[in-house]
Design a protein around this motif. Sequence first.
Motif, PDB file in Angstrom:
ATOM      1  N   ASP A  78      -7.650   9.474  -6.699  1.00 18.29           N
ATOM      2  CA  ASP A  78      -7.631  10.631  -5.830  1.00 18.29           C
ATOM      3  C   ASP A  78      -6.416  10.592  -5.140  1.00 18.29           C
ATOM      4  OD1 ASP A  78     -11.046  11.410  -5.365  1.00 18.29           O
ATOM      5  OD2 ASP A  78      -9.728  11.982  -6.883  1.00 18.29           O
ATOM      6  N   THR A  79      -6.181   9.484  -3.996  1.00 21.91           N
ATOM      7  CA  THR A  79      -5.419   9.226  -3.086  1.00 21.91           C
ATOM      8  C   THR A  79      -5.314   7.712  -2.830  1.00 21.91           C
ATOM      9  OG1 THR A  79      -6.797   9.911  -1.117  1.00 21.91           O
ATOM     10  CG2 THR A  79      -5.181  11.474  -2.020  1.00 21.91           C
ATOM     11  N   SER A  80      -4.097   7.194  -2.626  1.00 20.98           N
ATOM     12  CA  SER A  80      -4.079   5.888  -2.108  1.00 20.98           C
ATOM     13  C   SER A  80      -4.492   5.615  -0.814  1.00 20.98           C
ATOM     14  CB  SER A  80      -3.045   5.318  -2.442  1.00 20.98           C
ATOM     15  OG  SER A  80      -2.376   5.356  -3.901  1.00 20.98           O
ATOM     16  N   PRO A  81      -5.035   4.596  -0.344  1.00 20.88           N
ATOM     17  CA  PRO A  81      -5.500   4.366   1.125  1.00 20.88           C
ATOM     18  C   PRO A  81      -4.038   4.112   1.887  1.00 20.88           C
ATOM     19  CG  PRO A  81      -6.265   2.646  -0.261  1.00 20.88           C
ATOM     20  CD  PRO A  81      -5.701   3.479  -1.421  1.00 20.88           C
ATOM     21  N   GLN A  82      -4.272   4.579   3.170  1.00 17.09           N
ATOM     22  CA  GLN A  82      -3.099   4.425   3.842  1.00 17.09           C
ATOM     23  C   GLN A  82      -3.338   3.401   5.107  1.00 17.09           C
ATOM     24  OE1 GLN A  82      -2.428   8.432   5.524  1.00 17.09           O
ATOM     25  NE2 GLN A  82      -1.142   9.020   3.827  1.00 17.09           N
ATOM     26  N   PHE A  83      -2.295   2.584   5.159  1.00 18.66           N
ATOM     27  CA  PHE A  83      -2.735   1.534   6.291  1.00 18.66           C
ATOM     28  C   PHE A  83      -2.150   1.933   7.602  1.00 18.66           C
ATOM     29  CE2 PHE A  83      -1.824  -0.644   1.974  1.00 18.66           C
ATOM     30  CZ  PHE A  83      -3.201  -0.843   1.599  1.00 18.66           C
ATOM     31  N   ARG A  84      -2.905   1.479   8.548  1.00 21.75           N
ATOM     32  CA  ARG A  84      -2.264   1.601   9.936  1.00 21.75           C
ATOM     33  C   ARG A  84      -1.321   0.410  10.046  1.00 21.75           C
ATOM     34  NH1 ARG A  84      -5.163   5.651  12.582  1.00 21.75           N
ATOM     35  NH2 ARG A  84      -7.269   6.104  11.498  1.00 21.75           N
ATOM     36  N   LEU A  85      -0.535   0.469  11.119  1.00 22.93           N
ATOM     37  CA  LEU A  85       0.511  -0.413  11.387  1.00 22.93           C
ATOM     38  C   LEU A  85       0.193  -1.993  11.443  1.00 22.93           C
ATOM     39  CD1 LEU A  85       3.460  -0.537  12.119  1.00 22.93           C
ATOM     40  CD2 LEU A  85       2.974  -0.312  14.547  1.00 22.93           C
ATOM     41  N   PRO A  86      -0.925  -2.303  12.223  1.00 21.56           N
ATOM     42  CA  PRO A  86      -1.248  -3.481  12.030  1.00 21.56           C
ATOM     43  C   PRO A  86      -1.365  -4.316  10.793  1.00 21.56           C
ATOM     44  CG  PRO A  86      -2.599  -2.570  13.739  1.00 21.56           C
ATOM     45  CD  PRO A  86      -1.905  -1.711  12.803  1.00 21.56           C
ATOM     46  N   VAL A  87      -1.878  -3.373   9.645  1.00 24.58           N
ATOM     47  CA  VAL A  87      -2.124  -4.060   8.277  1.00 24.58           C
ATOM     48  C   VAL A  87      -0.646  -4.133   7.631  1.00 24.58           C
ATOM     49  CG1 VAL A  87      -3.216  -3.403   5.996  1.00 24.58           C
ATOM     50  CG2 VAL A  87      -4.195  -2.732   8.312  1.00 24.58           C
ATOM     51  N   LEU A  88       0.059  -3.255   7.714  1.00 21.38           N
ATOM     52  CA  LEU A  88       1.713  -3.332   7.399  1.00 21.38           C
ATOM     53  C   LEU A  88       2.581  -4.491   8.031  1.00 21.38           C
ATOM     54  CD1 LEU A  88       2.437   0.515   7.463  1.00 21.38           C
ATOM     55  CD2 LEU A  88       1.620  -0.693   5.374  1.00 21.38           C
ATOM     56  N   LEU A  89       2.135  -4.507   9.257  1.00 22.46           N
ATOM     57  CA  LEU A  89       2.648  -5.696   9.697  1.00 22.46           C
ATOM     58  C   LEU A  89       2.297  -7.281   9.353  1.00 22.46           C
ATOM     59  CD1 LEU A  89       2.920  -4.587  13.663  1.00 22.46           C
ATOM     60  CD2 LEU A  89       5.037  -4.738  11.980  1.00 22.46           C
ATOM     61  N   ALA A  90       1.093  -7.088   9.126  1.00 21.48           N
ATOM     62  CA  ALA A  90       0.486  -8.479   8.494  1.00 21.48           C
ATOM     63  C   ALA A  90       1.018  -8.809   7.117  1.00 21.48           C
ATOM     64  CB  ALA A  90      -0.959  -8.365   8.679  1.00 21.48           C
ATOM     65  N   THR A  91       1.069  -7.893   6.495  1.00 21.64           N
ATOM     66  CA  THR A  91       1.466  -7.935   4.917  1.00 21.64           C
ATOM     67  C   THR A  91       3.053  -8.279   5.074  1.00 21.64           C
ATOM     68  OG1 THR A  91       1.691  -5.775   4.683  1.00 21.64           O
ATOM     69  CG2 THR A  91      -0.034  -6.798   3.884  1.00 21.64           C
ATOM     70  N   ALA A  92       3.787  -7.493   6.131  1.00 23.79           N
ATOM     71  CA  ALA A  92       5.249  -7.695   5.842  1.00 23.79           C
ATOM     72  C   ALA A  92       5.664  -9.126   6.390  1.00 23.79           C
ATOM     73  CB  ALA A  92       5.716  -6.737   7.047  1.00 23.79           C
ATOM     74  N   ALA A  93       4.737  -9.727   7.278  1.00 25.89           N
ATOM     75  CA  ALA A  93       5.025 -10.979   7.745  1.00 25.89           C
ATOM     76  C   ALA A  93       5.160 -12.184   6.471  1.00 25.89           C
ATOM     77  CB  ALA A  93       3.844 -11.621   8.651  1.00 25.89           C
ATOM     78  N   LEU A  94       4.768 -11.915   5.450  1.00 19.27           N
ATOM     79  CA  LEU A  94       4.843 -12.604   4.342  1.00 19.27           C
ATOM     80  C   LEU A  94       6.257 -12.696   3.758  1.00 19.27           C
ATOM     81  CD1 LEU A  94       1.401 -11.610   2.558  1.00 19.27           C
ATOM     82  CD2 LEU A  94       1.943 -13.878   3.094  1.00 19.27           C
ATOM     83  N   THR A  95       6.985 -11.685   3.905  1.00 16.14           N
ATOM     84  CA  THR A  95       8.306 -11.444   3.307  1.00 16.14           C
ATOM     85  C   THR A  95       9.528 -11.505   4.425  1.00 16.14           C
ATOM     86  OG1 THR A  95       8.001  -9.017   3.292  1.00 16.14           O
ATOM     87  CG2 THR A  95       7.241 -10.413   1.338  1.00 16.14           C
TER      88      THR A  95
END
Length: 297
Positions: A272-289
């Motif tokens: 239906d729709t992809s889940p949308q992440f709040r900022l802390p989730v995006l920051l945590a995953t971005a820290a990998l790259t």
Amino acid sequence: MALNLDRIQKSLRKVKKFVKKAPSQPTPEQVHDLRTNTRKLESALHALALDSSSDERRLLKSVKRIRKRAGNIRDMDVLTADVCSVKVSGEEDCEVQLLEHLGVQRHKYAKKLRSTVLKESAVLKKTLRREAAGLGVLMQDGKSYQAAAEAGAHALDLASQLPYPPRLNRNNLHPYRLKVKELRYVLQIAENNGKADFVKHLGEVKDAIGEWHDWEELVSIANDVLDHGSGCRLQQELKRISESKYEHALALATKLRKTYLKTSARKDSRSDTSPQFRLPVLLATAALTSGTQKRAA
């Protein structure tokens, strides 16, 4: 450097050290470290796409076997501590009977772990040594960015599974913990990510669900082992504690999803729709790259 390879190397060294010693009756601390580091190693190798060669697949298969053996011992250690924490007047005989059963099971599982370690020893020593050398090369010639990108994509894929199943209950809460634990281990590959609130909350949910599941297992074992009948107050107390742990774990898991995920109120399927992440989730995953692209350029 976005990736904390020292963390992965540490897990490699600890697993290798245990394999070298192969203790016949490992201490609870040794079992806990082995189980934790084998799981971290598996998660890291999958996240960095270091799981495709024949040696890497063989290593992962051996590590998984050892982790499962260690997990059986760890369960007995935790359940023993749980029994000792419960004091019900007049039920001392039931407590002793339960502790004796757990002790016998631990001894049996420890023998199986040592047998598996000895059987896998030659392969593990060789593949662990090669993997350690491979991680050292990983940060050279621009490969760090590729590895970080693999880890970041893997983390986002794991995070996208957090809204499912839509409703958590007794049947799916423990499997849900595996998603939470895997995501946490992958995010911890990034330097300083352990301090991120999202990663900390993943750990709290993981621990709470695991604690509930331990008590649930203890209730099941007590039902099989004890012959005191339904009037046994020790069994009644174990069930009461298990119910309390379940409510706490469910509340934390629900709070995690409400805090960090933005999903539609009605969802019938993943398409239906992809889940949308709040900022802390995006920051945590971005820290990998973060920081790797410039180094690779």
